[in-house]
Motif scaffolding. Structure first.
Motif, mmCIF file in Angstrom:
data_model
loop_
_atom_site.group_PDB
_atom_site.id
_atom_site.type_symbol
_atom_site.label_atom_id
_atom_site.label_comp_id
_atom_site.label_asym_id
_atom_site.label_seq_id
_atom_site.Cartn_x
_atom_site.Cartn_y
_atom_site.Cartn_z
ATOM 1 N N TRP A 161 -4.288 3.268 12.054
ATOM 2 C CA TRP A 161 -4.212 3.058 10.605
ATOM 3 C C TRP A 161 -4.718 4.326 9.945
ATOM 4 O O TRP A 161 -5.898 4.598 10.045
ATOM 5 C CB TRP A 161 -5.054 1.862 10.152
ATOM 6 N N HIS B 1 1.214 -9.280 4.694
ATOM 7 C CA HIS B 1 0.081 -8.347 4.633
ATOM 8 C C HIS B 1 -0.428 -8.369 3.190
ATOM 9 O O HIS B 1 -0.344 -7.400 2.449
ATOM 10 C CB HIS B 1 0.506 -6.947 5.088
ATOM 11 N N GLU C 255 -5.543 1.852 -1.154
ATOM 12 C CA GLU C 255 -6.527 1.069 -0.395
ATOM 13 C C GLU C 255 -7.027 -0.110 -1.244
ATOM 14 O O GLU C 255 -8.189 -0.192 -1.620
ATOM 15 C CB GLU C 255 -7.653 2.000 0.061
ATOM 16 N N TRP C 256 -6.117 -1.001 -1.574
ATOM 17 C CA TRP C 256 -6.431 -2.265 -2.240
ATOM 18 C C TRP C 256 -7.338 -2.065 -3.450
ATOM 19 O O TRP C 256 -7.045 -1.206 -4.274
ATOM 20 C CB TRP C 256 -7.015 -3.262 -1.215
ATOM 21 N N ASN D 110 -1.537 -10.801 8.595
ATOM 22 C CA ASN D 110 -2.517 -9.744 8.813
ATOM 23 C C ASN D 110 -3.890 -10.196 8.329
ATOM 24 O O ASN D 110 -4.074 -10.504 7.147
ATOM 25 C CB ASN D 110 -2.112 -8.479 8.044
ATOM 26 N N GLU D 111 -4.828 -10.243 9.245
ATOM 27 C CA GLU D 111 -6.246 -10.444 8.932
ATOM 28 C C GLU D 111 -6.531 -11.605 7.975
ATOM 29 O O GLU D 111 -7.059 -11.388 6.870
ATOM 30 C CB GLU D 111 -6.837 -9.169 8.332
ATOM 31 N N GLU E 103 -4.458 -2.077 14.417
ATOM 32 C CA GLU E 103 -5.024 -1.094 13.479
ATOM 33 C C GLU E 103 -6.327 -0.552 14.046
ATOM 34 O O GLU E 103 -7.118 -1.300 14.628
ATOM 35 C CB GLU E 103 -5.355 -1.704 12.106
ATOM 36 N N TRP F 236 -18.319 2.988 6.661
ATOM 37 C CA TRP F 236 -18.199 2.151 7.860
ATOM 38 C C TRP F 236 -18.742 2.934 9.038
ATOM 39 O O TRP F 236 -18.385 4.099 9.249
ATOM 40 C CB TRP F 236 -16.736 1.772 8.127
ATOM 41 N N GLN G 48 0.809 -1.217 0.000
ATOM 42 C CA GLN G 48 0.000 0.000 0.000
ATOM 43 C C GLN G 48 0.848 1.276 0.000
ATOM 44 O O GLN G 48 0.350 2.336 -0.358
ATOM 45 C CB GLN G 48 -0.931 0.001 1.216
ATOM 46 N N TYR H 24 -12.336 -1.615 13.442
ATOM 47 C CA TYR H 24 -12.802 -0.455 12.688
ATOM 48 C C TYR H 24 -14.256 -0.085 12.941
ATOM 49 O O TYR H 24 -14.598 1.064 13.038
ATOM 50 C CB TYR H 24 -12.629 -0.700 11.175
HETATM 51 C C1 BGC Z 1 -6.130 -3.708 6.404
HETATM 52 C C2 BGC Z 1 -5.468 -2.521 5.752
HETATM 53 C C3 BGC Z 1 -6.518 -1.625 5.143
HETATM 54 C C4 BGC Z 1 -7.420 -1.142 6.255
HETATM 55 C C5 BGC Z 1 -8.514 -0.168 5.801
HETATM 56 C C6 BGC Z 1 -7.392 -3.380 7.142
HETATM 57 O O1 BGC Z 1 -8.347 -4.350 6.895
HETATM 58 O O2 BGC Z 1 -5.212 -4.406 7.190
HETATM 59 O O3 BGC Z 1 -4.540 -2.963 4.822
HETATM 60 O O4 BGC Z 1 -5.983 -0.573 4.428
HETATM 61 O O5 BGC Z 1 -8.066 -2.233 6.833
HETATM 62 O O6 BGC Z 1 -9.381 -0.775 4.906
#
Ligand code: BGC
Length: 490
Positions: free
Chosen positions: A439, A153, A446-447, A209-210, A400, A374, A19, A342
């Motif tokens: 974060w 990640h 952002e992916w 990660n996740e 995060e 969100w 990223q 989040y």
């Molecule tokens: C991920 C991050 C992503 C962030 C916000 C997380 O799920 O680890 O890579 O940018 O959320 O979407």
């Protein structure tokens, strides 16, 4: 009155390789994610945004100044970064032999990596990338930042996962990524290499990660936004299983190969990062919604942690772990749990009698929402932290937590209200929380959604890559340097 956090608390930000790194220096173009976001079909179908990571913030060259922003701008004492596996090993190393132990179902539960194998990996690693990572890690230490290093990640080397092939014809695909238990063995090798090579520079590791997000967005998604864009509950569970195995094998290798300490933490503290959310039924009075929310909560928050901590792999998803679903030999350890928090999601049942994971919808946020749609729900950070500690009994790092907020108007409120709740988890629920990573440091890729969502404490000027502080920089600096909260969220 100041609400203090525990002594030695780590204050930081989190970033990831794919990223942030690109935008300066050579691109990392041999990963599944690179292939995925450049694929014309994905772009034309809008499963990805069409933005590309090579327009990123350029951390690969600008890392020293970014660490300075973390240290001086934010007053932080730590930073969480990731390495890009495909940058280090762009070409196959699956012929570098290790001895793996396999159970009768064909899943690995142990890997023996010899010094000879590590020497071979050292010969085959991309030398420039390995040296650059060394400089990056050294610079973090020089600037007084405790490094938390994430080994995975999300991008996989293309030789391990060809997402286009998998999307178009899974059965004949030759590189199946997390659907192949061998990927866990390759990850163990990679982890051994990393721990051995950088043992004098890293003490605090995250294996994965996740895993749930990788499995959910890659294998259980109607939109198909993450590689390889499939939608099948069985594939989701298979990926979850292989990722849980990968954590265990990686944990074992890092412990085995990192013998040097840089900090009072000791040579290696190794954990897993899970995203935990609050899930609630869309209509509390509707039993179908309630059942759907419970199933999603179980699949998304709990299933993967039960696998890692207990060796429970509930593959038929009946929420009972039968003896044949238990793999105690795969439980290797997890020194802490990284919690990414989040938001809260409301779940609606969408009808049908099939697999519970094929019959739900995540409802759009109503009310207090971020730019990304969100819900802002600060109480959730306390709830999931407490839940995770009570259930799995490991120290917690919030690895995060953050908000997409392009205007910069809501971020202060988000940060302060979540830290208020986290403080309650520490002081009232007695959860041993060891650190907090916002974060993210600066706006980044952002992916599948590209540059639209802006989570950064610093904005990045497009042409110059100059970092511009948002007003939350000063807020976070005050919190980190006083190790406490002195004001109520407005
Ligand atoms: C991920 C991050 C992503 C962030 C916000 C997380 O799920 O680890 O890579 O940018 O959320 O979407």
């Amino acid at each position: 009155m100041v609400k203090r956090f525990p002594e030695g608390f780590l204050w930081g930000t989190a970033i990831s390789a794919f990223q942030c790194e690109m935008g300066r220096g050579p691109p990392s173009d041999k990963t599944d994610w690179w292939a995925w976001v450049h694929d014309p079909q994905n772009i034309s179908r809008k499963t990805v945004s069409g933005d590309t990571p090579q327009d990123g913030p350029g951390f690969w060259e600008l890392y020293a100044q970014d660490f300075q922003l973390a240290r001086e701008g934010l007053g932080n004492n730590s930073i969480r970064i990731a390495v890009d596996w495909g940058r280090l090993f762009p070409d196959p190393v699956d012929d570098v032999e290790v001895e793996a132990k396999w159970d009768e179902e064909g899943y690995p539960y142990g890997v023996e990596v010899t010094s000879g194998a590590l020497e071979e990996l050292e010969r085959r690693v991309d030398q420039d990338s390995a040296e650059r990572y060394e400089e990056i890690f050294r610079e973090a230490a020089k600037q007084g930042l405790t490094l938390m290093l994430t080994l995975y990640h999300w991008p996989l080397p293309l030789w391990i996962h060809d997402p286009i092939e998998c999307r178009d014809n899974l059965e004949d695909a030759h590189a199946k990524g997390w659907l192949d238990p061998n990927t866990a063995v390759e990850f163990a090798k990679f982890s051994a290499y990393m721990a051995h090579r950088y043992q004098d520079l890293v003490d605090l590791y995250c294996t994965l990660n996740e895993p749930r997000v990788v499995s959910e967005h890659g294998y259980l998604s109607p939109r198909g936004e993450f590689p390889p864009g499939l939608n099948d509950p069985h594939l989701f569970l298979e990926a979850m299983k292989n990722l849980a195995l990968a954590h265990g094998l990686s944990y074992e290798q890092v412990k085995r190969w990192d013998h040097e300490s840089l900090s009072p933490l000791g040579p290696s503290t190794v954990g897993l990062v899970a995203v935990l959310q609050v899930f609630e039924p869309y209509e509390a009075g509707n039993p179908l919604d309630r059942r759907a929310a419970q199933a999603v909560e179980y699949a998304f928050n709990e299933w993967g942690l039960n696998a890692v901590f207990r060796g429970d792999y509930d593959m038929d998803f009946n929420q009972t772990v039968e003896p044949w679903e238990q793999k105690p030999l795969t439980v290797k350890g997890c020194d802490y749990l990284g919690v990414n928090y989040y938001s809260r999601w409301k779940i609606r049942h969408t009808g049908g009698e099939g697999h519970p994971l094929s019959a739900f919808q995540i409802m759009p946020c109503e009310g207090d929402c971020s730019d990304y749609g969100w819900e802002i729900y600060p109480q959730g950070i306390r709830a999931v932290t407490r839940w995770a500690y009570q259930r799995y009994r490991r120290p917690i790092y919030i690895t995060e937590n953050g908000i997409a907020d392009a205007s910069g108007e809501t971020r202060d409120r988000y940060l302060l209200s979540h830290l208020e709740e986290l403080h309650k988890a520490i002081t009232q629920d007695h959860v041993p929380v060891r650190g907090y990573f916002y974060w993210t440091l600066m706006d980044n890729f952002e992916w599948s959604d590209g540059y639209q969502p802006q989570f950064g404490l610093y904005k990045v000027e497009k042409e110059t890559r100059k970092r511009l502080p948002t007003k939350t920089v000063a807020t976070y600096n005050r919190i980190a340097t006083t190790n406490g909260l002195c004001e109520k969220p407005s």
